[in-house]
Enzyme design. Structure first.
Site, PDB file in Angstrom:
ATOM      1  CB  CYS A 255      -0.920   0.005   1.218  1.00 49.28           C
ATOM      2  SG  CYS A 255      -2.122  -1.335   1.277  1.00 49.28           S
ATOM      3  CB  ALA A 257      -0.014   6.016  -2.713  1.00 53.34           C
ATOM      4  N   GLY A 259       4.820   6.665  -2.100  1.00 50.01           N
ATOM      5  CA  GLY A 259       6.062   6.030  -2.529  1.00 50.01           C
ATOM      6  C   GLY A 259       7.264   6.246  -1.648  1.00 50.01           C
ATOM      7  N   GLY A 260       7.116   6.960  -0.534  1.00 52.96           N
ATOM      8  CA  GLY A 260       8.266   7.285   0.299  1.00 52.96           C
ATOM      9  C   GLY A 260       9.004   6.071   0.826  1.00 52.96           C
ATOM     10  CE  LYS A 261       5.835   3.606   5.889  1.00 56.89           C
ATOM     11  NZ  LYS A 261       4.996   4.754   5.447  1.00 56.89           N
ATOM     12  CB  CYS A 377       0.013   7.361  10.016  1.00 56.94           C
ATOM     13  SG  CYS A 377      -1.408   7.440   8.918  1.00 56.94           S
TER      14      CYS A 377
END
Length: 442
Positions: A255, A257, A259-261, A377
């Site tokens: 999941c 979006a 894309g940071g991780k 989060c």
């Protein structure tokens, strides 16, 4: 014809957010793009007025109900929005004279064909201004949170920790970026930012994660445009470090979006291995692809896929699966204030069930001996610890001791059992939950 003012723009944005149910961060981002020509000072005031009015809306409505003969819920949406903006400025913005807040509210009412109500608007706001020093706020009005949410935090964290955290939600969080170490050194990135008038303060990992001061338009920051750094909160960066990714690994982010991780994982891999990042909609995946293109990494690809649907082609193919799952977002209330008024206990229950469903699918992508990182989060036990306990009871996984993986800054006892809960007010980041588990060898 009079030129449009930041207050006029804020009014239109607040109608979209508070009356039509659109998300504040999406509305504001679109507004700032549309009015990019505005001076920096006007853009900053516009942003603060929009997000602040949403953040304090529970208090604003309570105050309006005290001073108005017409209940806030019964007002016409344009009048309600103008009054909410006025109350926010009177109570929260010291640099805005109360007279200016009142006069501008009257102007806005007249400009929107509400001249007959301009006297009402003026009278209510000036009455509030005269009596504001006598106002005392408790409970929901103090924290600008619904009673059920205050009760939830108090039960799960204790009154003192819950109070510190709820007060911390009001503190503005700086924009944070993570340096892509395969592309640049932290000192190089800091020098580049400083050349653009942006001060960068190291907050984690020998300067790899930086808090930025003086940001106006992220789209114009050189180190983000050329991939030397990526926008990422510290909490999100910790999830990547806790995963224990090694060169050559195959990493699946289910999941992913925006894309940071996944980009962080690609950076850790230093050009080796592969990262597959997915999300449920084409729009989200397009955003991921834009961020991948900016990063410059080639060992990463984005795909559209519903994480709840099993993909046989990935069965036991991943060394690391990152499952940062849809959640109630209670840890990011400081950045997304509309969560204060949109979240409900029923939504939390439904999201917890969805998280369990997805975990029950994606664990099968992990190789025996591989790693599953579950993160959210949010801060509720139902979406975090309860889900972990249920998962470990049903699936062939064991917790991983992650002490030492996050440097000396984070040394919570729960890390011995693979878990870390980050709380605003206690940690310099958003609220976040991380759990690292290893698939047992078969």
């Amino acid at each position: 014809m009079a030129s449009i003012t930041p207050r006029d723009i804020a009014f239109d944005a607040l109608i979209e957010i508070l009356e039509k149910g659109k998300m504040s961060h999406l509305v504001l981002a679109a507004v700032l793009r549309k009015y990019a020509y505005l001076p920096k000072q006007d853009r900053a005031f516009l942003s603060r007025l929009v997000l602040g009015t949403v953040e304090y809306v529970i208090r604003e409505d309570a105050v309006l109900d005290r001073f108005s003969k017409i209940r806030c819920a019964k007002m016409k949406p344009p009048v309600r929005t103008i009054l909410r903006m006025g109350v926010y400025q009177i109570l929260q913005l010291d640099r805005v004279p109360d007279s200016a807040a009142c006069n501008e509210a009257v102007r806005m009412a007249k400009a929107r064909g509400l001249s007959g109500l301009s006297g009402f608007v003026n009278g209510v706001l000036r009455n509030i201004s005269r009596n504001k020093d006598a106002l005392v706020f408790e409970g929901p009005e103090k924290y600008c949170l619904p009673p059920w949410m205050i009760g939830l935090f108090s039960r799960e964290l204790g009154n003192d920790r819950a109070s510190r955290m709820m007060e911390a939600f009001f503190r503005p969080e700086p924009m944070t970026v993570r340096v892509n170490l395969d592309r640049a050194l932290p000192d190089e990135v800091r020098d580049s930012l400083l050349a653009q008038g942006i001060r960068a303060v190291p907050i984690y990992g020998d300067g790899q994660v930086l808090a930025l001061c003086g940001v106006d338009s992220p789209d114009r920051i050189d180190v983000l445009r050329d991939g030397r750094a990526s926008v990422q909160d510290l909490s999100s960066s910790l999830a990547g470090d806790a995963a224990g990714i090694r060169p050559g690994d195959t990493v699946v982010d289910v999941c992913g979006a925006p894309g940071g991780k996944a980009i962080h994982a690609a950076d850790i891999l230093r050009g080796t291995g592969q990262v597959i990042v997915r999300d449920i909609s084409g729009q989200k995946v397009e955003l991921i692809r834009e961020n991948i293109a900016a990063s410059g990494f080639s060992n990463i690809r984005a795909e559209v896929w519903d994480a709840a649907a099993f993909d046989p082609s990935l069965e036991e193919k991943a060394d690391v699966v990152i499952a940062d799952l849809p959640c109630s977002g209670l840890g990011v209330i400081g950045r997304k204030p509309d969560i204060r008024i949109r979240s409900t206990p029923e939504k939390i229950r439904d999201l917890s069930a969805l998280q369990r469903e997805i975990l029950g699918t994606v664990w099968r992508y992990v190789k025996p001996g591989g790693t599953l990182v579950y993160s959210t989060c949010t801060l509720t036990g139902a979406e975090n610890e309860d889900n972990v306990r249920a998962f470990l009871a049903a699936c062939p996984f064991s917790p991983v001791d992650i002490r030492g993986r996050l440097g000396t800054e984070f040394q919570e006892p729960s890390m011995a059992e693979g878990m870390l809960k980050l709380l605003p007010g206690e940690h310099p980041c958003d609220g976040f939950f991380i759990c690292v588990m290893r698939r047992n060898d078969e």
